[in-house]
Design a protein around this motif. Sequence first.
Motif, PDB file in Angstrom:
ATOM      1  N   TRP A  15       1.029  -1.138  -0.193  1.00 22.38           N
ATOM      2  CA  TRP A  15      -0.015  -0.155  -0.076  1.00 22.38           C
ATOM      3  C   TRP A  15       0.810   1.251  -0.061  1.00 22.38           C
ATOM      4  CZ3 TRP A  15       0.637  -3.287   3.935  1.00 22.38           C
ATOM      5  CH2 TRP A  15       1.165  -2.728   5.253  1.00 22.38           C
ATOM      6  N   ASP A  17       2.275   4.712  -2.324  1.00 20.40           N
ATOM      7  CA  ASP A  17       2.694   5.233  -3.538  1.00 20.40           C
ATOM      8  C   ASP A  17       2.861   4.083  -4.605  1.00 20.40           C
ATOM      9  OD1 ASP A  17       3.552   6.782  -5.448  1.00 20.40           O
ATOM     10  OD2 ASP A  17       5.759   6.589  -4.862  1.00 20.40           O
ATOM     11  N   ASN A  18       2.157   4.175  -5.798  1.00 18.27           N
ATOM     12  CA  ASN A  18       2.038   3.070  -6.680  1.00 18.27           C
ATOM     13  C   ASN A  18       2.394   3.819  -8.133  1.00 18.27           C
ATOM     14  OD1 ASN A  18       1.856   0.412  -7.630  1.00 18.27           O
ATOM     15  ND2 ASN A  18      -0.279   0.611  -8.051  1.00 18.27           N
ATOM     16  N   SER A  19       3.037   4.785  -8.145  1.00 12.54           N
ATOM     17  CA  SER A  19       3.349   5.723  -9.266  1.00 12.54           C
ATOM     18  C   SER A  19       4.421   4.950 -10.370  1.00 12.54           C
ATOM     19  CB  SER A  19       3.994   7.039  -9.137  1.00 12.54           C
ATOM     20  OG  SER A  19       5.206   6.835  -8.298  1.00 12.54           O
ATOM     21  N   CYS A  23       3.423  -1.359  -6.162  1.00 13.15           N
ATOM     22  CA  CYS A  23       2.438  -2.252  -5.414  1.00 13.15           C
ATOM     23  C   CYS A  23       2.062  -3.679  -6.030  1.00 13.15           C
ATOM     24  CB  CYS A  23       1.168  -1.284  -5.132  1.00 13.15           C
ATOM     25  SG  CYS A  23       1.295  -0.104  -3.909  1.00 13.15           S
ATOM     26  N   THR A  27      -1.517  -1.862 -11.592  1.00  7.34           N
ATOM     27  CA  THR A  27      -1.850  -0.458 -11.872  1.00  7.34           C
ATOM     28  C   THR A  27      -0.891   0.704 -11.507  1.00  7.34           C
ATOM     29  OG1 THR A  27      -3.067  -0.095  -9.586  1.00  7.34           O
ATOM     30  CG2 THR A  27      -4.240  -1.335 -11.146  1.00  7.34           C
ATOM     31  N   ILE A  28      -1.153   1.646 -11.556  1.00  6.97           N
ATOM     32  CA  ILE A  28      -0.270   2.869 -11.066  1.00  6.97           C
ATOM     33  C   ILE A  28      -1.064   3.774 -10.015  1.00  6.97           C
ATOM     34  CG2 ILE A  28       1.616   2.744 -12.811  1.00  6.97           C
ATOM     35  CD1 ILE A  28       0.272   4.962 -14.217  1.00  6.97           C
ATOM     36  N   THR A  29      -2.167   3.169  -9.670  1.00  3.38           N
ATOM     37  CA  THR A  29      -3.038   3.815  -8.460  1.00  3.38           C
ATOM     38  C   THR A  29      -2.462   3.771  -7.232  1.00  3.38           C
ATOM     39  OG1 THR A  29      -4.945   3.362 -10.214  1.00  3.38           O
ATOM     40  CG2 THR A  29      -5.467   3.977  -7.775  1.00  3.38           C
ATOM     41  N   ASN A  30      -2.208   4.843  -6.450  1.00  2.05           N
ATOM     42  CA  ASN A  30      -1.800   4.909  -5.051  1.00  2.05           C
ATOM     43  C   ASN A  30      -2.834   4.193  -4.103  1.00  2.05           C
ATOM     44  OD1 ASN A  30       0.352   6.345  -5.961  1.00  2.05           O
ATOM     45  ND2 ASN A  30      -0.502   8.346  -5.285  1.00  2.05           N
ATOM     46  N   ARG A  31      -2.471   3.569  -3.324  1.00  5.21           N
ATOM     47  CA  ARG A  31      -3.343   2.745  -2.504  1.00  5.21           C
ATOM     48  C   ARG A  31      -3.197   3.131  -1.111  1.00  5.21           C
ATOM     49  NH1 ARG A  31      -6.804   0.351  -6.001  1.00  5.21           N
ATOM     50  NH2 ARG A  31      -5.546  -0.585  -7.705  1.00  5.21           N
ATOM     51  N   SER A  32      -4.277   3.308  -0.381  1.00  3.70           N
ATOM     52  CA  SER A  32      -4.604   3.818   0.940  1.00  3.70           C
ATOM     53  C   SER A  32      -4.733   2.756   1.869  1.00  3.70           C
ATOM     54  CB  SER A  32      -5.420   5.090   1.159  1.00  3.70           C
ATOM     55  OG  SER A  32      -6.788   4.365   0.820  1.00  3.70           O
TER      56      SER A  32
END
Length: 71
Positions: A15, A17-19, A23, A27-32
């Motif tokens: 979880w 930063d996924n830039s 992760c 994807t390159i979606t940040n995960r909370s």
Amino acid sequence: MSTTIALITTVPWTWGDNSSGQCGDQTITNRSSPVAVAGGHSFDQVSGGLQHALGLKTDGTVWGLGLNTSG
């Protein structure tokens, strides 16, 4: 933002930063909140870096996730 990786019963969860795709959820979606690394692979050890993560799989191979600008 940084990335966190945890190993829970051979499954890596990540979880943050996924830039750069670090992760491992394709994807390159940040995960909370934690997401399992895609593919259903089993790992013995994991380690996170600045924009990447490495894992030692149970079969002895090493896998990397994330930024790959230097090979």
